[in-house]
Enzyme design. Sequence first.
Site, PDB file in Angstrom:
ATOM      1  N   ARG A  75       0.850  -1.189   0.000  1.00 20.92           N
ATOM      2  CA  ARG A  75       0.000   0.000   0.000  1.00 20.92           C
ATOM      3  C   ARG A  75       0.886   1.239   0.000  1.00 20.92           C
ATOM      4  O   ARG A  75       1.959   1.251   0.616  1.00 20.92           O
ATOM      5  CB  ARG A  75      -0.900   0.036   1.250  1.00 20.92           C
ATOM      6  CG  ARG A  75      -2.059  -0.942   1.223  1.00 20.92           C
ATOM      7  CD  ARG A  75      -3.108  -0.586   0.166  1.00 20.92           C
ATOM      8  NE  ARG A  75      -4.248  -1.494   0.156  1.00 20.92           N
ATOM      9  CZ  ARG A  75      -4.380  -2.539  -0.668  1.00 20.92           C
ATOM     10  NH1 ARG A  75      -3.469  -2.806  -1.567  1.00 20.92           N
ATOM     11  NH2 ARG A  75      -5.468  -3.294  -0.606  1.00 20.92           N
ATOM     12  N   HIS A  97      -0.746  -0.078  -9.875  1.00 22.01           N
ATOM     13  CA  HIS A  97      -1.422  -1.004  -8.945  1.00 22.01           C
ATOM     14  C   HIS A  97      -1.910  -2.243  -9.703  1.00 22.01           C
ATOM     15  O   HIS A  97      -3.110  -2.547  -9.754  1.00 22.01           O
ATOM     16  CB  HIS A  97      -2.599  -0.304  -8.247  1.00 22.01           C
ATOM     17  CG  HIS A  97      -3.035  -1.012  -6.995  1.00 22.01           C
ATOM     18  ND1 HIS A  97      -3.430  -0.361  -5.849  1.00 22.01           N
ATOM     19  CD2 HIS A  97      -3.137  -2.335  -6.694  1.00 22.01           C
ATOM     20  CE1 HIS A  97      -3.759  -1.247  -4.908  1.00 22.01           C
ATOM     21  NE2 HIS A  97      -3.581  -2.468  -5.412  1.00 22.01           N
TER      22      HIS A  97
HETATM   23  P1  NDP Z   1      -1.618 -11.642   4.828  1.00 24.18           P
HETATM   24  O1  NDP Z   1      -2.592 -11.084   5.790  1.00 24.18           O
HETATM   25  O2  NDP Z   1      -1.802 -13.050   4.369  1.00 24.18           O
HETATM   26  O3  NDP Z   1      -0.141 -11.537   5.435  1.00 24.18           O
HETATM   27  C1  NDP Z   1       0.296 -10.436   6.149  1.00 24.18           C
HETATM   28  C2  NDP Z   1       1.729 -10.672   6.648  1.00 24.18           C
HETATM   29  O4  NDP Z   1       2.203  -9.469   7.234  1.00 24.18           O
HETATM   30  C3  NDP Z   1       1.793 -11.757   7.731  1.00 24.18           C
HETATM   31  O5  NDP Z   1       2.986 -12.497   7.598  1.00 24.18           O
HETATM   32  C4  NDP Z   1       1.835 -10.929   9.015  1.00 24.18           C
HETATM   33  O6  NDP Z   1       2.497 -11.550  10.105  1.00 24.18           O
HETATM   34  C5  NDP Z   1       2.645  -9.738   8.557  1.00 24.18           C
HETATM   35  N1  NDP Z   1       2.414  -8.574   9.430  1.00 24.18           N
HETATM   36  C6  NDP Z   1       1.252  -7.941   9.700  1.00 24.18           C
HETATM   37  N2  NDP Z   1       1.443  -6.931  10.576  1.00 24.18           N
HETATM   38  C7  NDP Z   1       2.766  -6.935  10.877  1.00 24.18           C
HETATM   39  C8  NDP Z   1       3.576  -6.159  11.734  1.00 24.18           C
HETATM   40  N3  NDP Z   1       3.072  -5.155  12.472  1.00 24.18           N
HETATM   41  N4  NDP Z   1       4.890  -6.458  11.798  1.00 24.18           N
HETATM   42  C9  NDP Z   1       5.416  -7.462  11.083  1.00 24.18           C
HETATM   43  N5  NDP Z   1       4.695  -8.259  10.240  1.00 24.18           N
HETATM   44  C10 NDP Z   1       3.387  -7.989  10.143  1.00 24.18           C
HETATM   45  O7  NDP Z   1      -1.599 -10.652   3.586  1.00 24.18           O
HETATM   46  P2  NDP Z   1      -1.323 -10.976   2.038  1.00 24.18           P
HETATM   47  O8  NDP Z   1       0.011 -11.627   1.936  1.00 24.18           O
HETATM   48  O9  NDP Z   1      -2.466 -11.672   1.417  1.00 24.18           O
HETATM   49  O10 NDP Z   1      -1.302  -9.501   1.412  1.00 24.18           O
HETATM   50  C11 NDP Z   1      -0.435  -8.491   1.902  1.00 24.18           C
HETATM   51  C12 NDP Z   1      -0.867  -7.140   1.367  1.00 24.18           C
HETATM   52  O11 NDP Z   1      -0.566  -7.037  -0.013  1.00 24.18           O
HETATM   53  C13 NDP Z   1      -2.362  -6.853   1.425  1.00 24.18           C
HETATM   54  O12 NDP Z   1      -2.763  -6.452   2.730  1.00 24.18           O
HETATM   55  C14 NDP Z   1      -2.525  -5.748   0.399  1.00 24.18           C
HETATM   56  O13 NDP Z   1      -2.365  -4.486   1.021  1.00 24.18           O
HETATM   57  C15 NDP Z   1      -1.361  -5.978  -0.565  1.00 24.18           C
HETATM   58  N6  NDP Z   1      -1.834  -6.383  -1.907  1.00 24.18           N
HETATM   59  C16 NDP Z   1      -1.443  -5.638  -2.981  1.00 24.18           C
HETATM   60  C17 NDP Z   1      -1.843  -6.011  -4.244  1.00 24.18           C
HETATM   61  C18 NDP Z   1      -1.396  -5.241  -5.449  1.00 24.18           C
HETATM   62  O14 NDP Z   1      -1.863  -5.500  -6.559  1.00 24.18           O
HETATM   63  N7  NDP Z   1      -0.477  -4.316  -5.314  1.00 24.18           N
HETATM   64  C19 NDP Z   1      -2.684  -7.182  -4.473  1.00 24.18           C
HETATM   65  C20 NDP Z   1      -3.003  -7.902  -3.283  1.00 24.18           C
HETATM   66  C21 NDP Z   1      -2.591  -7.505  -2.032  1.00 24.18           C
HETATM   67  P3  NDP Z   1       1.973 -12.940  10.737  1.00 24.18           P
HETATM   68  O15 NDP Z   1       2.392 -14.004   9.743  1.00 24.18           O
HETATM   69  O16 NDP Z   1       2.694 -13.040  12.006  1.00 24.18           O
HETATM   70  O17 NDP Z   1       0.472 -12.807  10.862  1.00 24.18           O
HETATM   71  C1  OXD Z   2      -5.714  -6.147  -2.958  1.00 23.56           C
HETATM   72  C2  OXD Z   2      -5.262  -5.229  -4.010  1.00 23.56           C
HETATM   73  O1  OXD Z   2      -5.605  -5.814  -1.780  1.00 23.56           O
HETATM   74  O2  OXD Z   2      -5.553  -5.462  -5.196  1.00 23.56           O
HETATM   75  O3  OXD Z   2      -6.202  -7.231  -3.317  1.00 23.56           O
HETATM   76  O4  OXD Z   2      -4.557  -4.251  -3.707  1.00 23.56           O
END
Ligand code: NDP
Ligand code: OXD
Length: 306
Positions: free
Chosen positions: A221, A269
């Site tokens: 993000r 994006h």
């Molecule tokens: P998940 O919820 O599956 O994974 C999140 C990861 O981040 C977990 O490993 C979690 O730790 C870690 N995390 C969360 N908070 C913290 C913190 N404070 N400190 C350290 N680690 C932290 O998310 P996804 O992998 O599915 O997606 C990640 C992000 O990617 C989405 O939230 C979205 O914003 C972005 N995205 C962007 C897209 C694009 O096209 N650009 C498309 C899809 C998603 P833990 O394992 O311990 O829970």
């Molecule tokens: C998502 C994205 O969060 O597309 O899936 O950014």
Amino acid sequence: MRITLCLTANKPEPWQAGLQAALPGAQIDIWAPGAPLADHAVVWAPPQAFIDEQTQLQALFNIGAGVDALLKLKLPPHLKVVRLDDAGMSVQMAEYVCHAVIRHFREFDGYEADSRQGRWGYRKPRSRADFAVGVMGLGVLGERVAKALTTFEFPVHGWSRTPRTIEGVVCHSGEDRLDTFLSQCRVLVNLLPLTPQTTDILNRRTLARLQPGGYVINVARGAHLVDDDLIALLDSGHLAGATLDVFRTEPLPPEHPFWRHPAITVTPHTSARTLRDESIAQIAGKILRLERGEPVAGLVDPVRGY
Ligand code: NDP
Ligand code: OXD
């Protein structure tokens, strides 16, 4: 069963048709103010008015992985929020990030510039050992990306909130390990969810911890990154470049300096797009599970924020 669709900036009709085919017994509406009350909603960034009006909803199905826009709303405490759980996104994210890492490591941007000038010139091979890649966030997308990077034999580090084990990846966890993690990396990939704890996490202090000649890939993000801090570290020479797919304001405004910075690559994006057919199949399956009282994957914890 009644399902309503509120998909800001996405055409709802193909979603309505797809969901109707997957759930023939359901009534599927496209939401407009005053629409009938539904049991479930399929949403992307709905307005607060939608939540306030749809008082009988049991669950919100987000057509993306990130739920930051949803959790900004005032949601009733009983309302379940369900994220997309991969649905074809992780392979796209892995190809985008591997492409960006390899393009930088192998200096393909330099070769592209040479070829436009008709210049035949070699660059000295770089050592893979000097290009450790760090992946922030080891969830559905981050884990897939980290594993994909290991197949190219880059040293890979990962950072998450709670401890994780991934073969071939040096895993770090918790805020107190952030600096150690960063200092071992030359390339940084951000795949964290946007929460109060992660907002502005890519800033002058944290990015300065990367090894000299660092490279930043932000695919999570825009609000994770402090834009001016990135530019300052690029201009000082501490960072060599960045590939950015997400921005504080989207579309990225024409006057934003990222467009013109020679060391920044901008994409709109698009690193991991929502695939409609895969998403409809997943959401329809989850709706049926919820209706049967069974657990579903991808349930968001509103306190954790993802
Ligand atoms: P998940 O919820 O599956 O994974 C999140 C990861 O981040 C977990 O490993 C979690 O730790 C870690 N995390 C969360 N908070 C913290 C913190 N404070 N400190 C350290 N680690 C932290 O998310 P996804 O992998 O599915 O997606 C990640 C992000 O990617 C989405 O939230 C979205 O914003 C972005 N995205 C962007 C897209 C694009 O096209 N650009 C498309 C899809 C998603 P833990 O394992 O311990 O829970
Ligand atoms: C998502 C994205 O969060 O597309 O899936 O950014």
